[in-house]
Design a protein around this motif. Sequence first.
Motif, short mmCIF file in Angstrom:
data_model
loop_
_atom_site.label_atom_id
_atom_site.label_comp_id
_atom_site.label_asym_id
_atom_site.label_seq_id
_atom_site.Cartn_x
_atom_site.Cartn_y
_atom_site.Cartn_z
N MET A 126 10.91 5.15 0.63
CA MET A 126 9.47 4.95 0.49
C MET A 126 9.10 4.60 -0.95
O MET A 126 8.28 3.73 -1.17
N THR A 127 9.68 5.31 -1.92
CA THR A 127 9.30 5.05 -3.31
C THR A 127 9.75 3.67 -3.78
O THR A 127 9.05 3.04 -4.59
N GLU A 128 10.88 3.20 -3.26
CA GLU A 128 11.32 1.84 -3.62
C GLU A 128 10.31 0.81 -3.11
O GLU A 128 10.00 -0.16 -3.81
N ARG A 129 9.78 1.04 -1.91
CA ARG A 129 8.77 0.14 -1.34
C ARG A 129 7.50 0.17 -2.20
O ARG A 129 6.89 -0.86 -2.47
N ILE A 130 7.10 1.35 -2.61
CA ILE A 130 5.93 1.49 -3.48
C ILE A 130 6.15 0.70 -4.76
O ILE A 130 5.27 -0.05 -5.21
N GLY A 131 7.34 0.83 -5.34
CA GLY A 131 7.66 0.09 -6.56
C GLY A 131 7.61 -1.41 -6.36
O GLY A 131 7.08 -2.14 -7.21
N GLU A 132 8.15 -1.88 -5.26
CA GLU A 132 8.12 -3.32 -4.96
C GLU A 132 6.70 -3.82 -4.82
O GLU A 132 6.33 -4.87 -5.38
N LEU A 133 5.88 -3.10 -4.05
CA LEU A 133 4.49 -3.50 -3.82
C LEU A 133 3.70 -3.50 -5.13
O LEU A 133 2.95 -4.44 -5.42
N ALA A 134 3.87 -2.46 -5.93
CA ALA A 134 3.14 -2.36 -7.19
C ALA A 134 3.56 -3.45 -8.16
O ALA A 134 2.72 -4.08 -8.81
N THR A 135 4.86 -3.69 -8.26
CA THR A 135 5.37 -4.70 -9.18
C THR A 135 4.89 -6.08 -8.79
O THR A 135 4.41 -6.85 -9.62
N THR A 136 4.99 -6.39 -7.51
CA THR A 136 4.57 -7.71 -7.02
C THR A 136 3.09 -7.96 -7.28
O THR A 136 2.69 -9.06 -7.67
N ALA A 137 2.27 -6.93 -7.08
CA ALA A 137 0.82 -7.07 -7.25
C ALA A 137 0.37 -6.82 -8.69
O ALA A 137 -0.81 -7.00 -9.00
N GLY A 138 1.27 -6.39 -9.56
CA GLY A 138 0.88 -6.09 -10.94
C GLY A 138 -0.03 -4.87 -11.01
O GLY A 138 -0.93 -4.80 -11.84
N ILE A 139 0.23 -3.88 -10.14
CA ILE A 139 -0.61 -2.69 -10.04
C ILE A 139 0.09 -1.50 -10.69
O ILE A 139 1.29 -1.32 -10.55
N ARG A 140 -0.71 -0.68 -11.39
CA ARG A 140 -0.20 0.58 -11.94
C ARG A 140 -0.75 1.71 -11.10
O ARG A 140 -1.90 1.66 -10.66
N VAL A 141 0.06 2.75 -10.88
CA VAL A 141 -0.34 3.86 -10.02
C VAL A 141 -0.20 5.20 -10.75
O VAL A 141 0.50 5.31 -11.76
N ALA A 142 -0.88 6.21 -10.18
CA ALA A 142 -0.83 7.57 -10.72
C ALA A 142 -1.04 8.56 -9.58
O ALA A 142 -1.42 8.18 -8.48
N ALA A 143 -0.82 9.83 -9.89
CA ALA A 143 -1.03 10.89 -8.89
C ALA A 143 -1.66 12.11 -9.56
O ALA A 143 -1.38 12.41 -10.71
#
Length: 157
Positions: free
Chosen positions: A1-18
């Motif tokens: 799941m985290t690898e998918r999150i990384g791919e989606l964020a990188t592709t979209a140029g998005i930064r995330v937090a929790a």
Amino acid sequence: MTERIGELATTAGIRVAAAESLTGGQVCTALGATPGASEWFAGGVVAYTIETKSLVLGVADDLDPCSAECARTMAAGVRDALEVDAAVATTGVGGPDPQDGHAPGTVFIGWARGPRAGAREFSFEGDDPEQIVEATTRAALSMLAELLGGVSDVEDR
């Protein structure tokens, strides 16, 4: 799941937090251990007490910490504090005993993406707090993947 999150964020140029309460840093640990996380994961806040939630994330002192409003405010608060595009937040009762009238396993996961924020309620089964924390961590990561995957009605799913 985290690898998918990384791919989606990188592709979209998005930064995330929790922002985490119930999970005590487990969501951030999972995200931070993902290869390439430094490109898209800004960090997080572990705010276990209502005082910390209030001071750091803007949660009202009198707000029920086991509520949708608390989870939504936590997600929006960490989004704003760390200036990211998307965030998730976890709060609830891990057990083994009820707390403030809430049964063990009552969990709220907040989300924020752009100017929007919301929360979803979960009811997890488990014999001990560790099981509920694990289930909550998985659900929060799944919700983050939904946010990054362009699910426009994440709060209604």
